[in-house]
Write a protein that holds these residues in place. Sequence first.
Motif, PDB file in Angstrom:
ATOM      1  N   ASP A  25       0.861  -1.179   0.000  1.00 31.56           N
ATOM      2  CA  ASP A  25       0.000   0.000   0.000  1.00 31.56           C
ATOM      3  C   ASP A  25       0.895   1.225   0.000  1.00 31.56           C
ATOM      4  OD1 ASP A  25      -2.422  -1.482   0.272  1.00 31.56           O
ATOM      5  OD2 ASP A  25      -2.076  -1.653   2.431  1.00 31.56           O
ATOM      6  N   TRP A  26       0.531   2.216  -0.772  1.00 29.67           N
ATOM      7  CA  TRP A  26       1.228   3.505  -0.747  1.00 29.67           C
ATOM      8  C   TRP A  26       0.417   4.456   0.089  1.00 29.67           C
ATOM      9  CZ3 TRP A  26       5.797   5.019  -3.169  1.00 29.67           C
ATOM     10  CH2 TRP A  26       6.354   4.097  -4.057  1.00 29.67           C
ATOM     11  N   MET A  31       3.383   8.642  -0.458  1.00 31.64           N
ATOM     12  CA  MET A  31       2.438   8.934  -1.541  1.00 31.64           C
ATOM     13  C   MET A  31       2.647  10.359  -2.056  1.00 31.64           C
ATOM     14  SD  MET A  31      -0.142   7.163  -2.830  1.00 31.64           S
ATOM     15  CE  MET A  31      -1.256   7.637  -4.154  1.00 31.64           C
ATOM     16  N   LYS A 116       1.097   0.822 -13.538  1.00 27.83           N
ATOM     17  CA  LYS A 116       1.681  -0.326 -12.863  1.00 27.83           C
ATOM     18  C   LYS A 116       1.862  -1.493 -13.829  1.00 27.83           C
ATOM     19  CE  LYS A 116      -0.152   0.493  -8.207  1.00 27.83           C
ATOM     20  NZ  LYS A 116      -1.256   0.156  -7.287  1.00 27.83           N
ATOM     21  N   GLU A 132       4.429  -5.766  -8.123  1.00 31.28           N
ATOM     22  CA  GLU A 132       3.605  -4.721  -8.725  1.00 31.28           C
ATOM     23  C   GLU A 132       4.400  -3.439  -8.605  1.00 31.28           C
ATOM     24  OE1 GLU A 132      -0.913  -3.342  -8.292  1.00 31.28           O
ATOM     25  OE2 GLU A 132       0.201  -2.809  -6.509  1.00 31.28           O
TER      26      GLU A 132
ATOM     27  N   ILE B  53      -4.432   7.258  -0.823  1.00 32.64           N
ATOM     28  CA  ILE B  53      -3.642   6.046  -0.652  1.00 32.64           C
ATOM     29  C   ILE B  53      -3.784   5.235  -1.936  1.00 32.64           C
ATOM     30  CG2 ILE B  53      -4.076   6.014   1.853  1.00 32.64           C
ATOM     31  CD1 ILE B  53      -5.782   3.480   1.360  1.00 32.64           C
ATOM     32  N   ASP B  54      -2.886   4.302  -2.126  1.00 33.81           N
ATOM     33  CA  ASP B  54      -2.909   3.485  -3.348  1.00 33.81           C
ATOM     34  C   ASP B  54      -2.716   2.035  -2.907  1.00 33.81           C
ATOM     35  OD1 ASP B  54      -2.650   2.487  -5.927  1.00 33.81           O
ATOM     36  OD2 ASP B  54      -0.557   3.112  -6.109  1.00 33.81           O
ATOM     37  N   THR B  55      -3.657   1.200  -3.223  1.00 36.50           N
ATOM     38  CA  THR B  55      -3.563  -0.210  -2.822  1.00 36.50           C
ATOM     39  C   THR B  55      -3.286  -1.055  -4.063  1.00 36.50           C
ATOM     40  OG1 THR B  55      -5.933  -0.597  -3.102  1.00 36.50           O
ATOM     41  CG2 THR B  55      -5.212   0.188  -0.937  1.00 36.50           C
ATOM     42  N   PRO B  56      -2.783  -2.290  -3.884  1.00 37.96           N
ATOM     43  CA  PRO B  56      -2.485  -3.128  -5.050  1.00 37.96           C
ATOM     44  C   PRO B  56      -3.742  -3.426  -5.873  1.00 37.96           C
ATOM     45  CG  PRO B  56      -1.504  -4.061  -3.058  1.00 37.96           C
ATOM     46  CD  PRO B  56      -2.398  -2.959  -2.621  1.00 37.96           C
ATOM     47  N   VAL B  57      -3.541  -3.713  -7.146  1.00 37.50           N
ATOM     48  CA  VAL B  57      -4.684  -4.006  -8.023  1.00 37.50           C
ATOM     49  C   VAL B  57      -5.270  -5.379  -7.688  1.00 37.50           C
ATOM     50  CG1 VAL B  57      -3.616  -5.139 -10.023  1.00 37.50           C
ATOM     51  CG2 VAL B  57      -5.453  -3.493 -10.375  1.00 37.50           C
TER      52      VAL B  57
END
Lengths: 514, 514
Positions: A25-26, A31, A116, A132, B53-57
């Motif tokens: 997680d970013w 971020m 990605k 990823e 926030i950025d979570t994995p796909v």
Amino acid sequence: MARKEKDAGEKVRKWELKTPKGTKDWEGTDMIIRDKIFSTITNVFKKHGAVTIDTPVFELREILAGKYGEDSKLIYDLADQGGEICSLRYDLTVPFARWLAMNSGIQAIKRYHIAKVYRRDQPAMTKGRMREFYQCDFDIAGVYDPMLPDAEILRITSEIFEGLGWKGKYLIKINHRKILDGILEVCGVPTSMLRTISSAVDKLDKSPWEEVRREMTEEKGLEPAVADKVGEYVNFKGGQELLTKLQEDATLSANADAKKGLDDMALLFTYLKTFGILDKVSLDMSLARGLDYYTGVIYEVVTEGSAPPAAGGKTASKNKKPTTNGADEDRSNDPTVGVGSVAAGGRYDELVGMFSGRSQIPCVGISFGVDRIFSITKARMEKEKAAVIRKTEVDVFVMSFGSGLLEERMAITTELWDAGIKAEFSWKVKPKFDKQFKQAEQGGIPFTVILGEDELAQGKLKIKELGLPAGHPEKDGVMIEKSDLVREVKSRLQTAAQKQEDLENGVANLAVQA
Amino acid sequence: MARKEKDAGEKVRKWELKTPKGTKDWEGTDMIIRDKIFSTITNVFKKHGAVTIDTPVFELREILAGKYGEDSKLIYDLADQGGEICSLRYDLTVPFARWLAMNSGIQAIKRYHIAKVYRRDQPAMTKGRMREFYQCDFDIAGVYDPMLPDAEILRITSEIFEGLGWKGKYLIKINHRKILDGILEVCGVPTSMLRTISSAVDKLDKSPWEEVRREMTEEKGLEPAVADKVGEYVNFKGGQELLTKLQEDATLSANADAKKGLDDMALLFTYLKTFGILDKVSLDMSLARGLDYYTGVIYEVVTEGSAPPAAGGKTASKNKKPTTNGADEDRSNDPTVGVGSVAAGGRYDELVGMFSGRSQIPCVGISFGVDRIFSITKARMEKEKAAVIRKTEVDVFVMSFGSGLLEERMAITTELWDAGIKAEFSWKVKPKFDKQFKQAEQGGIPFTVILGEDELAQGKLKIKELGLPAGHPEKDGVMIEKSDLVREVKSRLQTAAQKQEDLENGVANLAVQA
């Protein structure tokens, strides 16, 4: 940060609460740093007239098949749930080539794509090798006069690293597939061995010459005398003077491939000079690049610590270019050591044709390793204790002294929002003064607007800038007319933005001197 | 646009060159419109202090399991290639709840997340229903005083649609799960039937009352008299006056659920008034929202054409709010008809607890249907022939008159780049004047800088703005000192930006009047 199964009150779960292996997680300041890197890069692309396209995260499996050689085993497949057979994209280049082949109306484009990609590799999270991860590609497709798009890509590359504040800390290594092939040919490497010897040369950024020579001779059966001749050439690094030396090399110039490559390179050098970036570039005969599809100029950007810590041997470090090995100083604690190159690419004139029977579209491109750029940028920021990273972009926190004054806080905040100002207030009916102040401080919000019942009755309120030094005339805040609020806030924000800009320039200059 | 297999010169392929079903490439002006929508939305989020926030796909399959009921069959699985079992994310809410549960240090956050999600649904591309599509979520997690975060979410929603230029063209329908439950209870719906009757009510935006009534009575076995009582309530739509009417309804107020919901709503209304958006909102007793996890206020944003074309029956259209059905005009050719709501959400106080044994984190959020917003925006732009969309952001095209002047064109362009100006030149050594001019025009580039050998010898060059009307004093361009180039270009760009802004405001005003 995954919660442990044994936490009090936790229901029994048969599986761990986590993200899949090799993904993350970013969040938080990471971020913010990442987004800043993206916007710096994107702005340069746009400055040069690029457009962006966005392709699906998965492709028909056939599209990816046969493009990545042995690495195909790293491709993530989607389960067969009926219908089409798909896989997650492995890079952004193959989807771009597929898109060009599908859209026959497009003969020329400058496109960038930040997205990605997915590889079932053994992850090494601390080195920034993930399953990823982001790629950031810029490519120019189309038929133009020689070396002009190639030169502009290098100019773009330079603008990006300057924009990231890496002035004096990066080096663009360039070579040309045809020069390299020509060198190997004149040294006596048999044609059938060109690719395999070239791929041994490519290891010179990771291994010393002795090791590469052993691979060439013992493993691949090259004549030792031939290997030694190759060794003389591939250790050459330099600028215009090296190019001249190679052009004056009669044996080399007699080889058609080498001649073509050297002519290209000479033309490229004149263009790089006009673009003002010749000093950012080093001709490097050991640069070979792994991928088979390159057909012309190739390049790779290295920065301090890109090379392995014990690469051995001094390399030329003329014109104040950064050295590309760690011979001069101990880097064993440098977290950036071993991250590899931070950008790489080259000309590939024959890839689009793999998807399409129509005439080839020549392409030249570069891919920025944003995860590596991120790691290095973050490490430098921590080391240099550069400008504090704010958690949000909020500029003003509206708070009350004494009674709750909720409606008044909401109305004032609404006035700021209506004027386009980023503002927050506490979501409590009667918040304590200290708690409001703490909320503003913890959020890194630079200004507070403080409401008091008596002041409001007189049509006044207070603006206070946080973190002013003792003795500053506005240290305790300034009482202003309520009707002047937006104007007063805007003028202070402008002043603060200017101060911040000066500070950042100061930090950048400091970084150059260091 | 997929190339046909029979194309001349095409090698035989056993498969079609295309993107997977239900996915698409984004390109050209679509991409520009989409990015503009994203940045409008993102800027509003940031103005209110949100972080992203950025979570994995993909997520571990267990994370998604048991969250989507029957729709779980639409989840895309990754193939089992050894290692963990994963699936592509289905929405952004479950990953957010997973992230909150994993990060126990975070008790409160305003976060937004714009990213693609995946559903193996039957695609309906023309209606904007895709298998890969964007969601744009904003959520507030944490314990605050009642209705304050809820009110701010509605303020944010309003700012976003105003920012998109939808002034007067959208309506936020709101309701409260507890009011709805209370209504059903006082009408005599048995407790065991609350959810199933509520889900029938939810269909009122797609079907006329008669049909919903038939489902309640014939399919679900509700007493017809009870259904008729429900029918009276759920057709209520309105503002403050409806709320007052419901509060004065003694039967309803005697119900604990309804009382709690009405109190919440009354408090929300006072906050919405202070935020200046009460007139954007309509209390709508037919709004039920499908998802089970909502626990408080719920809302949905509709726009012209969100409702089905033949919804039948006049709805209240007080206060110049847009009507939400098409009864008044023929919309059979309106491409936006039937796109459904463009944003929706509500309060969900119990979802995070599904992942975590620790105390619940109350949440309230909204999801913007960016693909639908995109389709509507695009259709409106085409209809209104609004400001021409430029293909790139390039402001200046540097060209030559007469001989090629390549080096001079490169040097001038470099000077502009160094000053941060977006510029291009032709990648031809000796390009024709007409071709250069055409390139500038086709790219929608507003300014050209024209170099001539004689003029350069005198230290001069020409700036020409494209598309000026006949008779304009600068129609044929203006000769300036070469040394003044950057200053002259910057001043013209500033003027042009101001003109553009005025134009856009003009278009926005026009849209309001229409």
